[in-house]
Design a protein around this motif. Structure first.
Motif: not given
Lengths: 82, 82
Positions: A50, A46, A19, A41-44, B76-80
């Motif tokens: 964004y 799914s 990312l 922001w990333a959801d690994p 969505h969880a966006v942990p990153l």
């Protein structure tokens, strides 16, 4: 200038490092199109990413993303925010 | 705690005032679920609204949104993030 939220799908398993690198690739060339990528922001799980940017147009956002190697699947102008 | 991005569809024509009121409705009750809604962005044309929050779970995010009268269509969880 307008704020845009763009969405990438299919990035299952994306890592923090990936990312970061993708964001850096955008930042390196964004000024060519007068775009600024503010946050991502990333959801690994799914594979959804964004990206929030400020840009003259959605096309300008996509041109930067395309040149950086990660076209967006959706781009929405988000003129309203809180 | 984790960051979440939730997405609402079907809000075509949403106004700045409506977005503000919806966000205030969340803020008024969010502490009941230990959630904090940080930002929201809206595209009145496509009717898409994005909300960024920090919360103990996606369910907690949805419970606040539901009680405030605007269930999310995706969470969505966006942990990153960068």
């Amino acid at each position: 200038m307008t704020k845009f939220m763009d969405v990438h799908h299919g990035m299952e398993g994306i890592t923090a490092d990936q990312l970061h690198q993708a964001h850096q690739a955008d930042l390196a060339i964004e000024s060519d199109e007068n775009v600024h990528f503010e946050s991502a922001w990333a959801d690994p799980e799914s594979g959804t990413v964004y990206c929030l940017s400020e840009a003259p147009s959605a096309d300008a956002v996509q041109r930067v993303h395309e040149r950086a190697g990660h076209k967006a699947d959706e781009i929405h102008a988000v003129p309203l925010s809180v």
